[in-house]
Design an enzyme around this catalytic site. Structure first.
Site, PDB file in Angstrom:
ATOM      1  N   THR A 181      12.312  11.317   4.647  1.00  0.00           N
ATOM      2  CA  THR A 181      12.272  10.358   3.546  1.00  0.00           C
ATOM      3  C   THR A 181      13.387  10.737   2.577  1.00  0.00           C
ATOM      4  O   THR A 181      13.721  11.919   2.444  1.00  0.00           O
ATOM      5  CB  THR A 181      10.934  10.380   2.792  1.00  0.00           C
ATOM      6  OG1 THR A 181      10.761  11.685   2.251  1.00  0.00           O
ATOM      7  CG2 THR A 181       9.781  10.045   3.709  1.00  0.00           C
ATOM      8  N   GLU A 328       7.775   6.379   6.687  1.00  0.00           N
ATOM      9  CA  GLU A 328       6.506   6.759   7.314  1.00  0.00           C
ATOM     10  C   GLU A 328       5.880   5.639   8.136  1.00  0.00           C
ATOM     11  O   GLU A 328       4.949   5.872   8.892  1.00  0.00           O
ATOM     12  CB  GLU A 328       5.478   7.161   6.223  1.00  0.00           C
ATOM     13  CG  GLU A 328       5.779   8.442   5.479  1.00  0.00           C
ATOM     14  CD  GLU A 328       6.676   8.225   4.263  1.00  0.00           C
ATOM     15  OE1 GLU A 328       7.473   7.259   4.273  1.00  0.00           O
ATOM     16  OE2 GLU A 328       6.585   9.011   3.318  1.00  0.00           O
ATOM     17  N   LYS A 437       1.397   3.666 -17.492  1.00  0.00           N
ATOM     18  CA  LYS A 437      -0.031   3.730 -17.794  1.00  0.00           C
ATOM     19  C   LYS A 437      -0.198   3.703 -19.302  1.00  0.00           C
ATOM     20  O   LYS A 437      -0.042   4.709 -19.979  1.00  0.00           O
ATOM     21  CB  LYS A 437      -0.642   4.987 -17.168  1.00  0.00           C
ATOM     22  CG  LYS A 437      -0.622   4.891 -15.635  1.00  0.00           C
ATOM     23  CD  LYS A 437      -0.772   6.224 -14.937  1.00  0.00           C
ATOM     24  CE  LYS A 437      -0.538   6.030 -13.452  1.00  0.00           C
ATOM     25  NZ  LYS A 437       0.416   6.970 -12.858  1.00  0.00           N
ATOM     26  N   TRP A 442      -2.720  -0.535 -16.512  1.00  0.00           N
ATOM     27  CA  TRP A 442      -1.474  -0.392 -15.760  1.00  0.00           C
ATOM     28  C   TRP A 442      -0.518  -1.549 -16.024  1.00  0.00           C
ATOM     29  O   TRP A 442      -0.903  -2.713 -15.989  1.00  0.00           O
ATOM     30  CB  TRP A 442      -1.764  -0.346 -14.248  1.00  0.00           C
ATOM     31  CG  TRP A 442      -2.465   0.905 -13.810  1.00  0.00           C
ATOM     32  CD1 TRP A 442      -2.777   1.983 -14.585  1.00  0.00           C
ATOM     33  CD2 TRP A 442      -2.937   1.195 -12.491  1.00  0.00           C
ATOM     34  NE1 TRP A 442      -3.400   2.944 -13.816  1.00  0.00           N
ATOM     35  CE2 TRP A 442      -3.518   2.486 -12.533  1.00  0.00           C
ATOM     36  CE3 TRP A 442      -2.911   0.510 -11.274  1.00  0.00           C
ATOM     37  CZ2 TRP A 442      -4.072   3.094 -11.407  1.00  0.00           C
ATOM     38  CZ3 TRP A 442      -3.471   1.110 -10.153  1.00  0.00           C
ATOM     39  CH2 TRP A 442      -4.040   2.395 -10.221  1.00  0.00           C
TER      40      TRP A 442
END
Ligand code: ADP
Length: 539
Positions: A181, A328, A437, A442
């Site tokens: 990654t 992934e 946050k 959110w």
């Protein structure tokens, strides 16, 4: 007895193009010329390459690294290395020397195949790669100089070998590819693909339902072959035997436009940064290019701005398909295309759909969970942690035990926060780390960014969380304006107020020169957060 248990082996899929479409072209752009080959030749050269690897002592399971642009030689590596039972480790050539050294040594690469013009990047690591026994230079002239040794010339190596090679029968769970990654968050982690996972990914990725690829297509993979297998396109194209065009190192807007025009490309895929470059080139040079061959543009890796989707569909008449995935996930996860009943919808409503990351590919399952692991309603607004499961999703990182937080109950926690709507379209609200946050609620930085980037005069925008004594975090918008335009904070605020609740509004807007990018061209919010770590919001 039921059916045969034939292994899902990639060599069988990859041999199909060379067997059935040997005359179909594979074109590579080099700085000074176009190189043309065809499937028949690539099939023979892949076997010569396998023989060369065997002569160099490669055995099944060895990690063979590539450090190169998108070219026909890179395709030969994609083909030969897995087919002979070894593992192709694609190295990201935009990584820092420290990350590169870490990855090569972590993977214990044995041979590195490198494009000649990239030699200086690897030479910085001379003497620091103890497992690397051989460097093979992919050169157009064979006249290279390097401090890396021992070094061989790719073409000389192939020329000495026979084109006869019988691929071994492999267990379908044999590893075939390794990709790390790109480290937007933390240290790079390895993802090990198997023949089985790639086989299923390749077959599924070629469904018309997903990307609309067919044998009449001409494919231009702009997304790098070192980035999540170029989204699987080299494999799909090999299987179908469709014409491929590779951009080499030339990924600027003008070069891409020229290549699409000259090779009559019908299908292309890349990250939003690439398409922003292409859009700017076309806007600045009206009438210069004829891109009428182009039918499909796939865009993923980060969220494409709504204005970008709309511009290409309106001005080029293409279908602009957003896709979501990760290293992934091989990487195909979701694709956003309209369902038949949506074709009647007004344009703005269609764009609402196209702006979402889309529906899961067949064979995959998605879930969105709240903080106590309860399923969040699929109402298009409620946000939850996105989990995914399926035959081409990683079950752990290379040489690491799966942790419960990343791989809970056999699922992959993507690290993304998402919504799913009643039609089943997922949308990425944020990476968990980028989410703002504010007082326990959110705020999606991505939604704010998209809205800001839709304002004429804005070139790029990134929204990050900064510390706030009362609300813990509040949004700060970092905006890059187009050259020659003037834009005030107030104009941006006025636009945003039309779309967002008051508590979502950025507390401050700063104008900056440029937004830092990661090695694969995404906004690097880690760097941006560091730059604004001590930023004090206005009282
Ligand atoms: P890295 O994780 O190193 O950045 P990846 O290429 O694997 O490299 O990135 C995967 C991530 O990219 C996803 O988890 C998601 O955050 C982001 N991403 C990919 N496609 C999209 C998309 N269509 N919309 C929004 N974010 C996306």
């Amino acid at each position: 007895m039921t059916m045969m248990k034939s292994p899902l082996s990639m060599s069988i899929l990859m041999d199909r193009g060379p067997q059935l479409s040997s005359d179909v072209e594979i074109v590579t752009r080099f700085r000074d010329r176009l190189h043309r080959t065809n499937y028949g030749e690539v099939g023979r050269r892949a076997r010569q390459l396998a023989n060369a690897l065997r002569s160099l002592g490669v055995t099944p399971g060895d990690r063979i690294a590539s450090f190169g642009w998108n070219t026909h030689r890179h395709l030969e590596l994609y083909y030969a290395v897995p087919s002979m039972g070894a593992i192709l480790h694609t190295l990201n050539l935009r990584l820092s020397p420290a990350d590169l050294e870490y990855i090569i040594n972590h993977a214990e690469d044995r041979i590195i195949f490198i494009d000649e013009d990239l030699l200086p990047l690897l030479e910085r690591l001379a003497g620091k790669m103890p497992t690397v026994k051989q460097v093979v230079v992919m050169s157009n002239t064979g006249e290279f100089k390097t401090v890396l040794e021992p070094a061989l010339d790719y073409e000389t190596l192939l020329a000495a070998e026979s084109a006869e090679y019988t691929w071994p029968d492999l267990d379908e769970n044999t590893p075939m590819g390794l990709c790390y990654t790109s480290g937007t968050t933390g240290k790079p982690k390895g993802v090990l693909y198997t023949h089985r996972s790639n086989y299923l990914h390749t077959i599924t990725g070629s469904l018309p339902e997903l990307l609309g690829l067919d044998r009449q297509a001409t494919v231009l993979a702009v997304v790098p072959m070192f980035h999540a297998n170029a989204w699987g396109m080299p494999f799909t194209a090999l299987m179908l035997g469709i014409k491929q065009v590779y951009p080499g190192a030339m990924m600027d807007g003008a070069s891409i436009c020229q290549l699409i025009q000259d090779e009559k490309v019908t299908f292309t895929a890349g990250v939003p940064t690439i398409w922003l470059g292409v859009m700017n080139e076309l806007r600045n040079n009206p009438g210069k290019y004829d891109l009428s061959s182009l039918r499909t543009m796939v865009c993923g890796g980060s969220a494409p701005p709504r204005a970008l989707i709309d511009w290409f569909e309106t001005n080029l008449g293409v279908e602009f398909i957003q896709a979501w995935g990760m290293t992934e996930t091989s990487p195909l996860g979701t694709v956003s295309r309209l369902k038949p009943h949506m074709l009647e919808w007004p344009r703005e409503r269609q764009l609402d759909v196209k702006q979402r990351a889309g529906m899961s590919a067949p064979g995959l399952e998605l879930r969105i969970l709240d903080a106590v692991n309860k399923e969040v309603p699929h109402d298009g607004v409620s946000m939850g942690r996105l989990l995914i499961r399926g035959p081409w999703i990683a079950s752990s990182y290379y040489r690491e035990e799966p942790t419960e937080d990343k791989f809970p109950d056999g699922w992959l926690d993507t690290g993304d926060v998402a919504t799913i709507d009643a039609e089943g379209y997922m949308s990425i609200a944020d990476r968990s780390k980028d989410l703002i946050k504010s007082g326990g609620e959110w705020i999606s930085s991505v939604d704010l960014e998209n809205a800001i980037m839709a304002i004429p005069g804005v070139a790029e925008a990134a929204v990050i969380a900064v510390f706030h004594p009362k609300w813990q975090e509040r949004p700060l918008a970092c905006v890059v304006t187009r050259p020659g335009t003037t834009l005030s904070k107030e104009e941006i605020i006025t636009q945003l107020e039309k779309q967002f609740a008051k508590w979502w509004m950025p507390d401050e807007i700063v104008f900056i020169e440029t937004i830092p990018k990661t090695s694969v061209g995404k906004f690097d919010k880690k760097v941006l957060r560091q730059q604004f770590a001590d930023f004090e919001l206005p009282g």
